[in-house]
Design a protein around this motif. Structure first.
Motif, PDB file in Angstrom:
ATOM      1  N   ARG A   1     106.386 -35.272  38.673  1.00  0.00           N
ATOM      2  CA  ARG A   1     107.232 -34.757  39.749  1.00  0.00           C
ATOM      3  C   ARG A   1     106.731 -35.333  41.068  1.00  0.00           C
ATOM      4  O   ARG A   1     105.561 -35.741  41.181  1.00  0.00           O
ATOM      5  CB  ARG A   1     107.174 -33.228  39.802  1.00  0.00           C
ATOM      6  CG  ARG A   1     107.701 -32.513  38.569  1.00  0.00           C
ATOM      7  CD  ARG A   1     109.203 -32.500  38.520  1.00  0.00           C
ATOM      8  NE  ARG A   1     109.790 -31.833  39.666  1.00  0.00           N
ATOM      9  CZ  ARG A   1     109.947 -30.509  39.791  1.00  0.00           C
ATOM     10  NH1 ARG A   1     109.559 -29.709  38.806  1.00  0.00           N
ATOM     11  NH2 ARG A   1     110.508 -29.994  40.866  1.00  0.00           N
ATOM     12  N   LYS A   2     107.594 -35.351  42.078  1.00  0.00           N
ATOM     13  CA  LYS A   2     107.201 -35.943  43.360  1.00  0.00           C
ATOM     14  C   LYS A   2     107.548 -34.994  44.497  1.00  0.00           C
ATOM     15  O   LYS A   2     108.566 -34.288  44.461  1.00  0.00           O
ATOM     16  CB  LYS A   2     107.895 -37.285  43.574  1.00  0.00           C
ATOM     17  CG  LYS A   2     107.417 -38.042  44.815  1.00  0.00           C
ATOM     18  CD  LYS A   2     108.212 -39.320  45.035  1.00  0.00           C
ATOM     19  CE  LYS A   2     107.929 -40.340  43.960  1.00  0.00           C
ATOM     20  NZ  LYS A   2     108.605 -41.640  44.263  1.00  0.00           N
ATOM     21  N   VAL A   3     106.654 -34.972  45.507  1.00  0.00           N
ATOM     22  CA  VAL A   3     106.883 -34.229  46.757  1.00  0.00           C
ATOM     23  C   VAL A   3     106.816 -35.238  47.892  1.00  0.00           C
ATOM     24  O   VAL A   3     105.827 -35.976  48.028  1.00  0.00           O
ATOM     25  CB  VAL A   3     105.840 -33.117  46.947  1.00  0.00           C
ATOM     26  CG1 VAL A   3     106.015 -32.462  48.320  1.00  0.00           C
ATOM     27  CG2 VAL A   3     105.953 -32.077  45.846  1.00  0.00           C
ATOM     28  N   THR A   4     107.851 -35.274  48.722  1.00  0.00           N
ATOM     29  CA  THR A   4     107.894 -36.195  49.869  1.00  0.00           C
ATOM     30  C   THR A   4     107.832 -35.393  51.167  1.00  0.00           C
ATOM     31  O   THR A   4     108.081 -34.182  51.191  1.00  0.00           O
ATOM     32  CB  THR A   4     109.174 -37.029  49.837  1.00  0.00           C
ATOM     33  OG1 THR A   4     110.310 -36.154  49.862  1.00  0.00           O
ATOM     34  CG2 THR A   4     109.240 -37.883  48.578  1.00  0.00           C
ATOM     35  N   GLY A   5     107.497 -36.088  52.246  1.00  0.00           N
ATOM     36  CA  GLY A   5     107.440 -35.443  53.555  1.00  0.00           C
ATOM     37  C   GLY A   5     106.323 -34.425  53.678  1.00  0.00           C
ATOM     38  O   GLY A   5     106.383 -33.510  54.518  1.00  0.00           O
ATOM     39  N   PHE A   6     105.278 -34.572  52.898  1.00  0.00           N
ATOM     40  CA  PHE A   6     104.154 -33.632  52.913  1.00  0.00           C
ATOM     41  C   PHE A   6     103.321 -33.820  54.172  1.00  0.00           C
ATOM     42  O   PHE A   6     103.067 -34.955  54.618  1.00  0.00           O
ATOM     43  CB  PHE A   6     103.293 -33.842  51.671  1.00  0.00           C
ATOM     44  CG  PHE A   6     102.055 -33.001  51.609  1.00  0.00           C
ATOM     45  CD1 PHE A   6     102.130 -31.653  51.287  1.00  0.00           C
ATOM     46  CD2 PHE A   6     100.810 -33.555  51.881  1.00  0.00           C
ATOM     47  CE1 PHE A   6     100.979 -30.877  51.224  1.00  0.00           C
ATOM     48  CE2 PHE A   6      99.663 -32.787  51.825  1.00  0.00           C
ATOM     49  CZ  PHE A   6      99.741 -31.442  51.491  1.00  0.00           C
ATOM     50  N   ASP A   7     102.884 -32.723  54.778  1.00  0.00           N
ATOM     51  CA  ASP A   7     102.048 -32.765  55.972  1.00  0.00           C
ATOM     52  C   ASP A   7     100.584 -32.761  55.542  1.00  0.00           C
ATOM     53  O   ASP A   7     100.054 -31.729  55.103  1.00  0.00           O
ATOM     54  CB  ASP A   7     102.331 -31.550  56.854  1.00  0.00           C
ATOM     55  CG  ASP A   7     101.487 -31.546  58.131  1.00  0.00           C
ATOM     56  OD1 ASP A   7     100.751 -32.538  58.368  1.00  0.00           O
ATOM     57  OD2 ASP A   7     101.554 -30.545  58.884  1.00  0.00           O
ATOM     58  N   PRO A   8      99.893 -33.892  55.658  1.00  0.00           N
ATOM     59  CA  PRO A   8      98.501 -33.943  55.180  1.00  0.00           C
ATOM     60  C   PRO A   8      97.539 -33.109  56.008  1.00  0.00           C
ATOM     61  O   PRO A   8      96.417 -32.850  55.583  1.00  0.00           O
ATOM     62  CB  PRO A   8      98.149 -35.435  55.258  1.00  0.00           C
ATOM     63  CG  PRO A   8      99.078 -35.997  56.279  1.00  0.00           C
ATOM     64  CD  PRO A   8     100.340 -35.204  56.194  1.00  0.00           C
TER      65      PRO A   8
END
Length: 829
Positions: free
Chosen positions: A231-238
């Motif tokens: 699965r993929k998560v985009t736009g993550f705030d590191p």
């Protein structure tokens, strides 16, 4: 496994009256042994309260540091209701924030007492706390800022931070990997604690269906990786922080918070038991491929170590090459970092045996590997990945990518047929079939009762349930091990110790009576041990059986002699100040036969006699040996007289005592053999067959093993001695008639053994001889060079009469004559 009690209760309802002690007692009775009960706030005493920052005045200092002079509202906790003045070096808060405040009189973890003291020109009465100062984590750069609804100033902050939380630590057996998760422990609480109810499985959730939009994955080895979910998560705030509840729970469970992305995967692993791995999706090039490593391939893992891979290793690759050791550790090239904004989540099921071997091969230990190598539920990969995506989106501000990749399916769990009365027969308890079915269903099995048998399909999270005996154990542990009666087995009549056991006990008692202490040594040696013994390259004792998996690389062979271990033990005793040592050991040695590899016997039938014989022929010979070592004084000195050091004769006499206890007589003759001193080594024989050697240890060998010079040792083949042993020895007969004493001194060449002279005297003296003893050995001018004088005390006695005048003298003369004939002895005037 450490588990916060509140986290367990998220998944199962525990009756309010059940205390922590009762809960852990029940878990221990059903197989999860309690190790400890901890509380994060146990070391914190005194006032620890919620404070509201009223003012905050930055004050630069000469050392370049800026401190904040704060006034903090702590309600009535300080006894006055007035704001508290506190100096704080952190800058991650502002006026109006709620903070954790410890007041004077409080004590923080490590015994750090808090008081009012003058610092930076202010009287600071207390401290505003960071997570590290409270033992809640490693963050020391900033203080803890509480949520606006945490409570009112002055309230005890312990419940808010979970400092009053109880954490139970359980010992989890290797075959029960499901208990390395809160999901598994909660299930155990459900079946162990009376009244526990409403199990809420964190792995039961609605998950999106797989589609063609997910990241491409190819599994070339489905046996090694049956299921792979991506699965993929985009736009993550590191930069998003890990929420406090997650930090507290991860820390309480014994893991260290690192970053939100890593902490989420660890949190879900602790929650469900399913290890998760996250990749920086922007660093993954092309499709993911799961395969076995190829010869010569390398991987730099997350710990910075470059590893030479084995063809048996399962690896995860992309177009750039290998990016991870499947189920063990990820690679450095796709590691998530402080700039990662797109995360590829991997939830895969790996073959447990392969994981175990890879981890041991590369000496990698990790929480994920610990679970994978023991066996994890293969049916929850999709749920675990979805849970990770949910938490990353909720706390990291990302978006769930619509693509879902699922490759493979969980392997089927075979059914097991079991007699319904088997648990009753094993436990000795009345366990009816309904209890058997209910117990197995309680642990998650599907049960189909069919008359006298039940057909059971174990749950996917229990790979340890493979046969009826495993199912029997599950039933019995739920019924209660404490309910099983303690019944001593009735010994069969007419049986006692075997002949070998009786003889070995006789030998042990004999040596103990001679002043020796029994020891047990490891049967492993290396080439250096044999070098220390001074064995030549041709010595047959250098022919050793090599171990395929030695405990110590420097001792990788099974020993062919007991002397290295016994000499090493004696040396350690001497090194610790025990100067007078007398020890013995009885153990088997290993003598390879070089008969080729052992045959693999069938399991579907009884092997034939020929197959058994072939197997026995391939096994090495393992005779039972006895060895003794002595150093220092044989007899201690004192007011009664001087001490007597051990000599080679003591080693010979120890073997003779053992032989006498077995009803045998040992003959000694001079020989040269390592590790004994040339000229002070005896070859020991019984009825003409060599059984061992004894004498003084060579000085270089003594030095190698840390022993004093003149130490002595002996080693004999006990199997040979016991084969000739007399089971029932005839008691000696005693005569009540007077003894006749005769002494003789014979001069012989120095090379003639005293035992040979004694044997001739004994034979020549005849039946009237009761005993013979060598009481003096002399060399010097009176006997000439190359000669020695041996003085013997001969005692004559008849069992039924008083000896007549001249009988003893005649027997003596006969003895001397035979000794002169055989050894060239002349009687000394």
């Amino acid at each position: 496994m450490k588990a916060p009690l509140s986290w367990i209760k998220d998944y199962v309802d525990v009756p309010a009256h059940v205390t922590t002690d009762e809960l852990t007692r029940r878990l221990t009775l059903t197989g999860l042994k309690l190790e400890a009960v901890e509380s994060p706030g146990r070391e914190i005493t005194g006032p620890l309260v919620i404070g509201r920052v009223l003012t905050m005045e930055p004050e630069p200092q000469k050392n370049g540091k800026t401190i904040n002079w704060c006034t903090v509202d702590v309600g009535d906790a300080n006894g006055t209701g007035e704001p508290q003045g506190i100096v704080c070096g952190a800058h991650n808060f502002a006026p109006g924030d709620l903070v954790v405040t410890v007041l004077p009189g409080g004590v923080l973890p490590g015994g750090f007492a808090i008081g009012a003291r003058t610092t930076y020109g202010h009287l600071s009465a207390g401290m505003i706390c960071s997570a590290r100062e409270l033992g809640l984590g490693e963050d020391h750069d900033g203080i803890i800022v509480l949520p606006p609804d945490a409570g009112e100033p002055g309230q005890d902050v312990r419940p808010v931070l979970g400092l009053d939380e109880e954490v139970i630590e359980l010992e989890v057996n290797p075959d029960r990997a499901y208990a390395l998760s809160l999901r598994g422990i909660a299930r155990e609480v459900l079946v162990s604690v009376e009244g526990a109810d409403r199990f809420r499985d964190p792995a039961v959730r609605d998950t999106p269906a797989p589609n063609a939009d997910g990241h491409p994955v190819v599994v070339e080895d489905p046996a090694g990786c049956p299921v792979f979910v991506a699965r993929k998560v985009t736009g993550f705030d590191p930069t998003a922080p890990t929420p406090d509840f997650m930090v507290r729970r991860i820390t309480a469970a014994g893991m260290r918070p690192i970053s939100l992305a890593v902490d989420v995967t660890n949190y879900v692993m602790l929650e469900t038991g399913r290890p998760i791995h996250g990749y920086d999706a922007d660093k993954v090039q092309g499709a993911i491929v799961v395969r076995r490593a190829r010869e010569g391939e390398r991987l730099t893992t997350l710990d910075g170590t470059t590893r030479e891979l084995d063809p048996a290793d399962l690896v995860v690759t992309d177009d750039s090459g290998i990016i991870g050791l499947g189920g063990v550790m990820g690679g450095e090239t796709t590691e998530m970092s402080g700039s990662t904004t797109s995360i590829l989540v991997e939830a895969a099921h790996w073959d447990a045996v392969s994981m175990f071997r890879t981890g041991r091969r590369h000496k990698i230990t990790s929480e994920a590997g610990r679970r994978n190598e023991r066996g994890v539920d293969p049916t929850i990969c999709e749920a675990a990945a979805d849970r990770v995506v949910e938490l990353l989106v909720e706390h990291g501000g990302g978006q769930a990518h619509p693509g879902v990749t699922v490759v493979g399916s969980p392997p089927a769990v075979p059914a097991i047929r079991m007699a319904a009365e088997l648990p009753q027969r094993v436990a000795g308890l009345p366990i009816d079939p309904r209890t058997v079915v209910a117990s197995l269903q309680a642990v998650g099995c599907r049960v189909d009762a069919d008359g006298a048998e039940v057909e059971v399909v174990p749950p996917p999270w229990r790979p340890d349930l493979t046969d009826p005996e495993d199912l029997t154990e599950e039933v019995i542990r739920l019924v209660g091990y404490d309910a099983i009666p303690s019944v001593l087995p009735t010994p069969p009549s007419g049986r006692g110790l075997t002949r070998a056991q009786r003889l070995r006990r006789r030998i042990g008692r004999t040596l103990a009576g001679e002043g020796f202490v029994e020891v047990v040594s490891f049967p492993f040696v290396g080439a250096s041990d044999l070098d220390d013994l001074g064995l030549t390259a041709e010595d047959p004792r250098r022919d050793l059986l090599k171990l395929s998996n030695p405990l110590n690389a420097e001792a990788g062979f099974l020993t062919s002699t007991l002397l290295p271990g016994l000499l090493r033990t004696a040396g350690k005793n001497v090194g610790h100040g025990n100067d007078d040592v007398a020890i013995f050991e009885t153990a088997t040695v290993t003598l390879p036969r070089h008969a080729g590899p052992a045959a693999i016997l069938p399991v579907d039938r009884r092997p034939t006699d020929e197959e058994f014989a072939a197997l026995d022929a391939a096994l090495p010979a393992q005779p039972l040996h006895l060895a003794v070592v002595a150093a220092g004084d044989a007899d201690s000195g004192g007011w009664w007289g001087e001490s007597r050091p051990v000599t080679w004769a003591d080693a010979v006499e120890a073997v003779r005592s053992v032989a006498a206890a077995l009803g045998l007589e040992v003959t000694a003759s001079a020989v040269e053999l390592a590790p004994w001193h040339p000229g002070r080594c005896a070859e020991l024989s019984v009825d003409g067959e060599v059984v061992g050697h004894a004498g003084e240890v060579h000085p270089t060998v003594c030095q190698a093993f840390g022993l004093p010079k003149r130490s002595v040792a002996a080693e004999v083949d006990l199997d040979l001695l016991m084969a000739r042993a007399v089971d029932l020895r005839r008691a000696p007969s005693f005569s009540s008639y007077p003894v006749a004493k005769e002494d003789v001194a014979l001069v012989v060449d120095t090379g003639v053994p005293a035992a040979e002279v004694e044997g001739a005297l004994r034979e020549g003296a005849g039946e009237l001889l009761e005993s013979i003893r060598l009481f003096d050995v002399y060399t010097g001018e009176q006997v000439g060079p190359g000669r020695k004088s041996l003085a013997y005390a001969l005692r004559f006695r008849a069992p039924d009469r008083t000896l007549k005048e001249g009988e003893a003298a005649a027997a003596r003369d006969s003895a001397v004559a035979l000794a002169a004939e055989r050894t060239g002895a002349t009687q000394r005037a």
